[in-house]
Structure formats: C-alpha cells, structure tokens
Motif scaffolding. Sequence first.
Motif, PDB file in Angstrom:
ATOM      1  N   GLY A 146      -9.136  23.660  85.020  1.00  0.00           N
ATOM      2  CA  GLY A 146      -9.455  24.827  84.195  1.00  0.00           C
ATOM      3  C   GLY A 146      -8.566  26.015  84.514  1.00  0.00           C
ATOM      4  N   ALA A 147      -8.302  26.223  85.806  1.00  0.00           N
ATOM      5  CA  ALA A 147      -7.429  27.332  86.209  1.00  0.00           C
ATOM      6  C   ALA A 147      -6.018  27.130  85.666  1.00  0.00           C
ATOM      7  CB  ALA A 147      -7.415  27.459  87.727  1.00  0.00           C
ATOM      8  N   LEU A 148      -5.497  25.907  85.762  1.00  0.00           N
ATOM      9  CA  LEU A 148      -4.156  25.624  85.241  1.00  0.00           C
ATOM     10  C   LEU A 148      -4.092  25.808  83.724  1.00  0.00           C
ATOM     11  CD1 LEU A 148      -3.131  22.495  87.344  1.00  0.00           C
ATOM     12  CD2 LEU A 148      -2.168  24.811  87.487  1.00  0.00           C
ATOM     13  N   LEU A 149      -5.094  25.306  83.025  1.00  0.00           N
ATOM     14  CA  LEU A 149      -5.136  25.458  81.577  1.00  0.00           C
ATOM     15  C   LEU A 149      -5.213  26.927  81.177  1.00  0.00           C
ATOM     16  CD1 LEU A 149      -7.539  22.510  80.762  1.00  0.00           C
ATOM     17  CD2 LEU A 149      -5.191  22.742  79.897  1.00  0.00           C
ATOM     18  N   PHE A 150      -6.083  27.673  81.849  1.00  0.00           N
ATOM     19  CA  PHE A 150      -6.241  29.085  81.504  1.00  0.00           C
ATOM     20  C   PHE A 150      -4.977  29.867  81.841  1.00  0.00           C
ATOM     21  CE2 PHE A 150      -8.743  32.626  80.195  1.00  0.00           C
ATOM     22  CZ  PHE A 150      -9.881  32.098  79.624  1.00  0.00           C
ATOM     23  N   PHE A 151      -4.356  29.558  82.991  1.00  0.00           N
ATOM     24  CA  PHE A 151      -3.107  30.227  83.348  1.00  0.00           C
ATOM     25  C   PHE A 151      -2.038  29.929  82.299  1.00  0.00           C
ATOM     26  CE2 PHE A 151       1.125  30.015  85.259  1.00  0.00           C
ATOM     27  CZ  PHE A 151       1.270  31.313  85.690  1.00  0.00           C
ATOM     28  N   GLY A 152      -1.932  28.660  81.895  1.00  0.00           N
ATOM     29  CA  GLY A 152      -0.979  28.287  80.850  1.00  0.00           C
ATOM     30  C   GLY A 152      -1.263  29.009  79.543  1.00  0.00           C
ATOM     31  N   ALA A 153      -2.541  29.143  79.216  1.00  0.00           N
ATOM     32  CA  ALA A 153      -2.938  29.835  77.983  1.00  0.00           C
ATOM     33  C   ALA A 153      -2.516  31.294  78.017  1.00  0.00           C
ATOM     34  CB  ALA A 153      -4.451  29.730  77.789  1.00  0.00           C
ATOM     35  N   VAL A 154      -2.767  31.960  79.127  1.00  0.00           N
ATOM     36  CA  VAL A 154      -2.425  33.388  79.242  1.00  0.00           C
ATOM     37  C   VAL A 154      -0.911  33.566  79.197  1.00  0.00           C
ATOM     38  CG1 VAL A 154      -2.516  35.379  80.797  1.00  0.00           C
ATOM     39  CG2 VAL A 154      -4.582  34.027  80.384  1.00  0.00           C
ATOM     40  N   TRP A 155      -0.181  32.674  79.865  1.00  0.00           N
ATOM     41  CA  TRP A 155       1.284  32.751  79.835  1.00  0.00           C
ATOM     42  C   TRP A 155       1.800  32.587  78.408  1.00  0.00           C
ATOM     43  CZ3 TRP A 155       4.873  29.066  78.350  1.00  0.00           C
ATOM     44  CH2 TRP A 155       6.206  29.388  78.598  1.00  0.00           C
ATOM     45  N   LEU A 156       1.301  31.566  77.695  1.00  0.00           N
ATOM     46  CA  LEU A 156       1.739  31.329  76.322  1.00  0.00           C
ATOM     47  C   LEU A 156       1.313  32.471  75.404  1.00  0.00           C
ATOM     48  CD1 LEU A 156       3.105  29.482  74.274  1.00  0.00           C
ATOM     49  CD2 LEU A 156       0.921  28.238  74.060  1.00  0.00           C
ATOM     50  N   PHE A 157       0.115  33.001  75.612  1.00  0.00           N
ATOM     51  CA  PHE A 157      -0.386  34.130  74.841  1.00  0.00           C
ATOM     52  C   PHE A 157       0.566  35.318  74.966  1.00  0.00           C
ATOM     53  CE2 PHE A 157      -3.507  37.655  74.255  1.00  0.00           C
ATOM     54  CZ  PHE A 157      -3.958  37.319  73.003  1.00  0.00           C
ATOM     55  N   ARG A 158       1.011  35.588  76.176  1.00  0.00           N
ATOM     56  CA  ARG A 158       1.957  36.685  76.422  1.00  0.00           C
ATOM     57  C   ARG A 158       3.281  36.421  75.728  1.00  0.00           C
ATOM     58  NH1 ARG A 158       4.355  40.931  76.271  1.00  0.00           N
ATOM     59  NH2 ARG A 158       5.520  41.752  78.005  1.00  0.00           N
ATOM     60  N   ARG A 159       3.785  35.196  75.833  1.00  0.00           N
ATOM     61  CA  ARG A 159       5.061  34.844  75.198  1.00  0.00           C
ATOM     62  C   ARG A 159       4.989  35.008  73.683  1.00  0.00           C
ATOM     63  NH1 ARG A 159       8.994  31.430  76.981  1.00  0.00           N
ATOM     64  NH2 ARG A 159      10.035  32.344  75.180  1.00  0.00           N
ATOM     65  N   THR A 160       3.882  34.589  73.078  1.00  0.00           N
ATOM     66  CA  THR A 160       3.773  34.701  71.620  1.00  0.00           C
ATOM     67  C   THR A 160       3.777  36.156  71.190  1.00  0.00           C
ATOM     68  OG1 THR A 160       1.354  34.597  71.644  1.00  0.00           O
ATOM     69  CG2 THR A 160       2.529  32.516  71.374  1.00  0.00           C
ATOM     70  N   HIS A 161       3.067  36.991  71.917  1.00  0.00           N
ATOM     71  CA  HIS A 161       3.040  38.412  71.575  1.00  0.00           C
ATOM     72  C   HIS A 161       4.428  39.029  71.721  1.00  0.00           C
ATOM     73  CE1 HIS A 161      -1.276  37.994  71.540  1.00  0.00           C
ATOM     74  NE2 HIS A 161      -1.393  39.234  71.117  1.00  0.00           N
ATOM     75  N   LYS A 162       5.116  38.667  72.790  1.00  0.00           N
ATOM     76  CA  LYS A 162       6.455  39.210  73.015  1.00  0.00           C
ATOM     77  C   LYS A 162       7.404  38.794  71.893  1.00  0.00           C
ATOM     78  CE  LYS A 162      10.011  39.626  76.488  1.00  0.00           C
ATOM     79  NZ  LYS A 162      10.502  39.253  77.794  1.00  0.00           N
ATOM     80  N   GLU A 163       7.334  37.535  71.471  1.00  0.00           N
ATOM     81  CA  GLU A 163       8.202  37.057  70.395  1.00  0.00           C
ATOM     82  C   GLU A 163       7.861  37.729  69.065  1.00  0.00           C
ATOM     83  OE1 GLU A 163      10.904  35.063  70.354  1.00  0.00           O
ATOM     84  OE2 GLU A 163      10.783  34.888  72.536  1.00  0.00           O
ATOM     85  N   LEU A 164       6.571  37.901  68.780  1.00  0.00           N
ATOM     86  CA  LEU A 164       6.175  38.484  67.493  1.00  0.00           C
ATOM     87  C   LEU A 164       6.500  39.965  67.401  1.00  0.00           C
ATOM     88  CD1 LEU A 164       2.741  36.772  66.843  1.00  0.00           C
ATOM     89  CD2 LEU A 164       4.864  36.425  65.578  1.00  0.00           C
ATOM     90  N   GLY A 165       6.329  40.693  68.490  1.00  0.00           N
ATOM     91  CA  GLY A 165       6.600  42.125  68.487  1.00  0.00           C
ATOM     92  C   GLY A 165       5.844  42.841  67.377  1.00  0.00           C
ATOM     93  N   LYS A 166       6.559  43.566  66.516  1.00  0.00           N
ATOM     94  CA  LYS A 166       5.933  44.346  65.446  1.00  0.00           C
ATOM     95  C   LYS A 166       5.382  43.480  64.323  1.00  0.00           C
ATOM     96  CE  LYS A 166       8.581  48.532  66.201  1.00  0.00           C
ATOM     97  NZ  LYS A 166       9.491  49.524  65.632  1.00  0.00           N
ATOM     98  N   ASN A 167       5.690  42.198  64.337  1.00  0.00           N
ATOM     99  CA  ASN A 167       5.175  41.292  63.309  1.00  0.00           C
ATOM    100  C   ASN A 167       3.747  40.848  63.596  1.00  0.00           C
ATOM    101  OD1 ASN A 167       7.716  40.942  61.779  1.00  0.00           O
ATOM    102  ND2 ASN A 167       8.414  40.061  63.700  1.00  0.00           N
TER     103      ASN A 167
END
Length: 197
Positions: free
Chosen positions: A84-105
């Motif tokens: 669960g910790a690995l999955l959640f850590f992966g989720a938070v990392w990916l969540f951050r990456r998606t926001h960074k890529e989307l930016g103002k979009n």
Amino acid sequence: MNLTLASLGEILWVLGIVAWTVIRYPFERRARRVRVVDNRRSPSDMCGLVMAVLGMAVIPFVYLATDWPAAADYPARAWAVGAGALLFFGAVWLFRRTHKELGKNWSISLEIRDKHQLVSGGPYALIRHPMYTSFLLMALGQAFLLSNWIAGLAGLVGFAFLFFLRVDKEERMMMDSFGPTYRDYMDRTKRLIPYLY
C-alpha cells in the motif's frame, strides 16, 4: 506509543492524502485565473467527482475518526502495508508529474482553458489519462493500507464511478477541441495502463 501495523497503514494513508492536497492546491489557485472557453460539466461529471471524494476521502476519514464500521476490520499484514505504501507513493509521484505536465491546462472538471494545448509529454507520452492512473494507484494503496473492508475498498468504488462517468466525455471534448491531432494521439497511447489499456 505502541504502533500497530494497522495504525502504520492509517498514518501512511493520511500522509499520502496530505501530500495529494499540497500538490493540488497551487494548481487549483492558478486554474481560477485562466479563462474557461469550453465547459462540459454535467450532472454525471459531478456525480463522479462526488463519488470519488466519498470513496477516497470521506469514508476513510470517517473510519479513521470514529472506527466505524469496526465490524469490517481485518488484521493488517506487513506485506499489505508495504504494498500500500509503494502504491500510494507511486500515485503521489505520478499525480505530481501530471500536474507539472499540464500546467495551465489543468482543470478539476471537463473544461478547456484559454490557449489550451494538447499535452503529450512526460507520463502523457504513454497514457492519455495518467491522472486517473494516479487515482487508481491511490485507491489500490488505500485498499492495502486501511485494514477495513469498507473503508479500504471504498476508494476503488469511488475511482470506478469517476473514471467510467468521465473518461468518454473527456475524450470527446478533446476530440472536439483538437480534432485529428487528438485522434493521432489516441492511436499511439493507451487510456490508463501503459501498453495494456
């Protein structure tokens, strides 16, 4: 303090939710300043959001605050808390990456913003909806971290409502906005899981 495996799972879940909130907050603030040119919000879209919030936040928080429904508890296992910790850590990392890529979009709902661009870099190079993938990973992490059948699995139910009520509409909106460019993007990417779906 006697820290049990169940308590450790609960603490890790709370830390993951705090990290999720810290990541999202500045993007919500910035999004308010960018004009929306196409709003496709609908009752089913709002239903998906509400169900996701219920399953991935409200029900688990009620469980942690009140221990209800304790009758659905089961013994925590070290492997489950670790997974669960690995999955959640992966989720938070990916969540951050998606926001960074989307930016103002970025938008919390089905909206096209002024000067909206099709994002196809970072995690978007492999899958069209990596933010939903992060939600799926969070929901799976929740199922392993919270040793309660209802609070643990509520995240998967909430995710399912969000995904199946929104993704088709979101892709239609993108097709309307970007036409053949989005069709080409769809042809070379998967929806949710790289190389599979």
